[in-house]
Design an enzyme around this catalytic site. Structure first.
Site, short mmCIF file in Angstrom:
data_model
loop_
_atom_site.label_atom_id
_atom_site.label_comp_id
_atom_site.label_asym_id
_atom_site.label_seq_id
_atom_site.Cartn_x
_atom_site.Cartn_y
_atom_site.Cartn_z
N GLU A 1 0.85 -1.19 0.63
CA GLU A 1 -0.37 0.30 -0.39
C GLU A 1 0.82 0.85 0.02
OE1 GLU A 1 -3.87 0.14 2.72
OE2 GLU A 1 -3.99 -2.11 2.31
N LYS B 1 2.56 3.51 7.26
CA LYS B 1 3.57 2.57 7.09
C LYS B 1 4.67 2.75 5.90
CE LYS B 1 3.33 -1.56 7.90
NZ LYS B 1 3.70 -2.10 8.81
#
Ligand code: NAD
Ligand code: DAU
Length: 339
Positions: free
Chosen positions: A127, A157
């Site tokens: 992602e 992230k």
């Protein structure tokens, strides 16, 4: 060899612990987990009595606690799975995502610098690359694809990945990063697409498909992800990023229909609901690097993996029914009640 596995009471971390203890009976595995809503100690019951396994309830953001654990155990390697992992929750409440996913990663790496390790491995996600258009099947994420995030989850992230690379370059920390596509398999928390649809279908409840269900994800059986991380730890090059994925792109609606068919439930349960904000259209991994450098290939084909997964949810109803009987009901009502 002592390996500290953070987030090991969650979906992928627990599968990784089972894999490592099974394959390397001489290794010591320490699992550190805060046991958030997504962590489940009962998941680890098969290994709790293993003398080479220790569970410690701890927050990766708790610097003092983490340093104390390093003093006690002096791990050789750290594999960081601990994270807030659900995109929809990050849209509702980003803060805890930044706290755990970024600052928690920093605490772990500071401990690694202070006490010394041979490898810090960051479990990241595809992602971080954003999404791909549906009409360009030729485009895939490579390790060179620019970071281009959509949700607070993926932004957190990506920030952690950048910090990991900064600790490598600035302090010489021996790091690796893996970026995997969507996992499925046993112990997957029932807020995520596949286990949610299985649980709802079994209860004859509506199957909430976001938008038109045309978004594409690249599904990988969780065991194949664990084997890839094992290879990266033992053979991967320090300072490198490895993409993990098995060329298995599927539309959400097709997955949901497949689950209906496997459970002999009518497709009329499918309910189209308001789309996820900022919903990524398509993920697709190019795994050439991990294949050519480390010889990794997925072993479980989707047709087999999904049947095994559905079987697991049928055989382990207590595990997921306990989870969805508590606080999960409030979450479900808030997320799907007026959608
Ligand atoms: P999960 O939500 O099932 O498990 C996360 C675990 O981390 C839980 O046990 C939770 O208690 C623990 N945790 C959360 N905050 C913590 C904290 N502050 N301190 C200590 N422990 C904490 O997640 P998952 O699906 O198993 O994902 C694991 C990792 O893999 C995550 O980093 C995620 O970003 C990444 N990832 C997931 C997928 C996927 O498809 N699920 C794909 C690629 C990468
Ligand atoms: O790609 C890797 C990522 O995969 C990981 O980094 C994340 O931690 C993990 O949660 C997963 O993210 P997704 O957002 O892709 O997974 P999720 O299961 O939430 O959703 C999969 C697709 O299904 C997505 O397009 C949204 C859709 N969906 C999801 C739910 C929960 C629905 O249509 N209905 C739903 O109820």
């Amino acid at each position: 060899m002592t390996i500290l596995v953070t987030g090991g009471a969650g979906f992928i971390g627990s599968n990784f612990i089972f894999h490592m203890l099974g394959k390397y009976p001489q290794y010591r595995i320490i699992c550190l987990d805060k046991l958030t809503y997504a962590g489940n100690l009962s998941t680890l019951s098969p290994v709790m009595d293993n003398p080479n396994f220790r569970f410690v309830k701890l927050d990766i953001c708790d610097r003092e606690g983490v340093y104390q654990l390093f003093e006690e155990e002096h791990p050789d390697m750290v594999v960081n799975f601990a994270a807030e992992s659900h995109v929809d929750r990050s849209i509702e409440n980003p803060e805890v995502f930044l706290q755990t996913n970024i600052l928690g990663t920093q605490v772990l790496m500071d401990a690694c610098r202070k006490y010394g390790i041979t490898r810090y491995h960051q479990v990241s996600t595809d992602e971080v690359y954003g999404d791909l258009p549906l009409d360009r099947p030729d485009l895939l994420f490579t390790e060179e694809t620019p970071i281009h995030t959509s949700s607070p989850y993926s932004a957190s992230k990506a920030a952690a990945d950048l910090l990991v690379m900064a600790y490598h370059r600035t302090y010489g920390l021996p790091v690796t990063i893996s970026r995997c596509s969507n996992n499925y398999g046993p112990y997957h928390f029932p807020e995520k697409l596949i286990p949610l649809m299985i649980a709802n279908a079994l209860a004859d409840k509506p199957l909430p498909v976001y938008g038109e269900g045309l978004n594409v994800r690249d599904w990988l059986y969780v065991e194949d992800h664990c084997k890839a991380i094992d290879l990266i730890l033992h053979k991967g090059r320090v300072g490198e990023v490895y993409n993990i994925g098995g060329h298995n792109e599927m539309r959400n609606i097709d997955i949901v229909k497949l689950i209906c068919k496997a459970l002999d439930k009518p497709e009329s349960l499918i309910t189209y609901v308001t789309d996820r904000k900022g919903h990524d259209m398509r993920y697709a991994i190019d795994p050439t690097k991990i294949h050519t450098e480390l010889g990794w290939l997925p072993e479980t084909m989707f047709a087999d993996g999904i049947q095994k997964t559905i079987r697991w949810y049928l055989d382990n109803k207590t595990w997921w029914q306990t989870i969805i009987s508590g606080e999960y009901q409030n979450y479900y009502e808030k997320m799907y009640g007026n959608r």
